[in-house]
Motif scaffolding. Structure first.
Motif, short mmCIF file in Angstrom:
data_model
loop_
_atom_site.label_atom_id
_atom_site.label_comp_id
_atom_site.label_asym_id
_atom_site.label_seq_id
_atom_site.Cartn_x
_atom_site.Cartn_y
_atom_site.Cartn_z
N PHE A 10 45.86 42.69 42.32
CA PHE A 10 45.50 43.84 41.48
C PHE A 10 44.81 43.41 40.19
O PHE A 10 43.80 44.00 39.79
CB PHE A 10 46.77 44.64 41.15
CG PHE A 10 46.53 45.72 40.12
CD1 PHE A 10 46.05 46.95 40.50
CD2 PHE A 10 46.79 45.50 38.77
CE1 PHE A 10 45.82 47.96 39.56
CE2 PHE A 10 46.56 46.49 37.82
CZ PHE A 10 46.08 47.72 38.22
N TRP A 11 45.34 42.40 39.51
CA TRP A 11 44.85 42.11 38.18
C TRP A 11 43.45 41.54 38.16
O TRP A 11 42.65 41.86 37.27
CB TRP A 11 45.83 41.19 37.44
CG TRP A 11 47.06 41.92 37.02
CD1 TRP A 11 48.34 41.74 37.48
CD2 TRP A 11 47.14 42.99 36.06
NE1 TRP A 11 49.19 42.62 36.88
CE2 TRP A 11 48.49 43.39 36.00
CE3 TRP A 11 46.20 43.64 35.26
CZ2 TRP A 11 48.92 44.43 35.17
CZ3 TRP A 11 46.62 44.66 34.43
CH2 TRP A 11 47.96 45.05 34.39
N MET A 12 43.08 40.75 39.13
CA MET A 12 41.69 40.29 39.17
C MET A 12 40.75 41.46 39.39
O MET A 12 39.68 41.55 38.77
CB MET A 12 41.48 39.22 40.25
CG MET A 12 40.05 38.68 40.26
SD MET A 12 39.75 37.36 41.47
CE MET A 12 40.45 35.96 40.56
N SER A 13 41.16 42.38 40.25
CA SER A 13 40.37 43.59 40.47
C SER A 13 40.25 44.41 39.18
O SER A 13 39.16 44.86 38.80
CB SER A 13 41.02 44.44 41.56
OG SER A 13 40.47 45.74 41.61
N TYR A 14 41.37 44.58 38.49
CA TYR A 14 41.37 45.35 37.25
C TYR A 14 40.42 44.75 36.22
O TYR A 14 39.55 45.44 35.66
CB TYR A 14 42.80 45.41 36.69
CG TYR A 14 42.87 45.98 35.29
CD1 TYR A 14 42.98 47.35 35.08
CD2 TYR A 14 42.82 45.15 34.17
CE1 TYR A 14 43.02 47.87 33.80
CE2 TYR A 14 42.86 45.67 32.89
CZ TYR A 14 42.96 47.03 32.71
OH TYR A 14 43.00 47.55 31.43
N PHE A 15 40.60 43.47 35.94
CA PHE A 15 39.78 42.84 34.90
C PHE A 15 38.31 42.80 35.31
O PHE A 15 37.42 43.00 34.47
CB PHE A 15 40.30 41.44 34.58
CG PHE A 15 41.55 41.45 33.76
CD1 PHE A 15 41.52 41.85 32.43
CD2 PHE A 15 42.76 41.04 34.30
CE1 PHE A 15 42.68 41.86 31.66
CE2 PHE A 15 43.92 41.05 33.54
CZ PHE A 15 43.88 41.47 32.22
#
Length: 285
Positions: A30-35
């Motif tokens: 999720f976090w790589m996608s978010y950033f």
């Protein structure tokens, strides 16, 4: 206006399609996608820039996603994937009749005018998104407008925090300490640390600093009267800095947009929106 429109932007983070599109490009989690999605309008910037502008995230959390995301795909490809994924998500959530409705087109027109009037000087995230083309289809134009407006508001909020002398982790300690008792999940420091990636030691150090200023009780479990007042001042200044777009379109148009946006908001919140979220809409109905 933020509460009415923010869920329309937040499909970027809370609906499955954006994560699926980013995963197809090669992101991990999720976090790589978010950033990648949120930072992509800035170009291939490094973790220090992203962390500075996003403000509330621990540097380690940012560094695990950036700059690796740009090795997966270019920022331009993430911008395109974000828009394509939002298109699919909003079509699913709103339905064909709403997508084709005059009301949605009217809402997009008002919101686009507001976004065009949003000052971006000194507001890098807002400026980067405002520089992107306005999509032709109304549901995407509305999403784009809210993306500009929410980043413009967020940039102003960071300015208000800086003026108040509140650093990134302190801002989260303060909001957790000030959360109403009945919103236990939002009040729980462990949730904020998890959401934003801070260690327990970093969180405790922030609470100690705030307690030393008389803004939270020792340990950071509750806000003091002075802390509550400072938080009210920060929020009021944030609202003041976010008001020019709505002053520009006028009260009647803003009220009309509110009327048009509320059913859209309800439809979006009925999707995959989490029961507890880190942007302040949890439990809003």
């Amino acid at each position: 206006m933020w509460r009415a429109l923010e869920p329309i932007h937040a499909v970027t983070y809370f609906e499955p399609e954006p994560l699926q599109y980013c995963t197809a490009l090669g992101t991990k989690g999720f976090w790589m996608s978010y950033f990648a999605q949120r930072a992509a309008p800035l170009g291939a910037v490094g973790p220090d820039v992203v962390g500075a502008l996003f403000y509330g995230f621990a540097p380690g959390r940012v560094a695990r996603a950036v700059p690796d995301a740009w090795a997966v795909a270019s920022p331009e490809r993430f911008v395109a994937a974000r828009l394509a994924a939002v298109d699919v998500a909003l079509r699913r959530l709103l339905g064909a009749d709403v997508i084709a409705s005059g009301g949605l087109a009217e809402a997009a027109e008002i919101a686009t005018a507001a976004a065009a009037a949003a000052p971006t000087a000194g507001r890098a995230l807002a400026a980067a998104n405002a520089a992107l083309p306005v999509p032709e289809e109304p549901h995407l134009a509305l999403w784009h407008a809210q993306t500009v407006l929410r980043e413009q508001r967020g940039d102003g909020h960071v300015a208000a925090l800086l003026t108040a002398g509140i650093d990134p982790v302190e801002s989260l300690v303060l909001v957790a300490a000030a959360a109403p008792a009945e919103r236990a999940a939002v009040r729980d420091p462990a949730n904020w640390r998890t959401w934003r990636g801070w260690t327990e030691e970093e969180w405790v150090a922030g609470a100690v600093r705030l307690a030393g200023r008389g803004l939270v009780e020792p340990g950071g479990a509750a806000v003091t009267a002075a802390g509550a007042q400072l938080r009210r001042e920060i929020e009021a200044r944030t609202d003041e800095l976010a008001s020019p777009p709505w002053d520009a379109v006028g009260e009647a148009a803003a009220e009309r947009l509110l009327e048009l946006a509320l059913p859209l908001r309800t439809a979006v919140l009925a999707g995959a929106f989490p029961a507890v979220d880190p942007i302040g809409l949890a439990g809003d109905g």
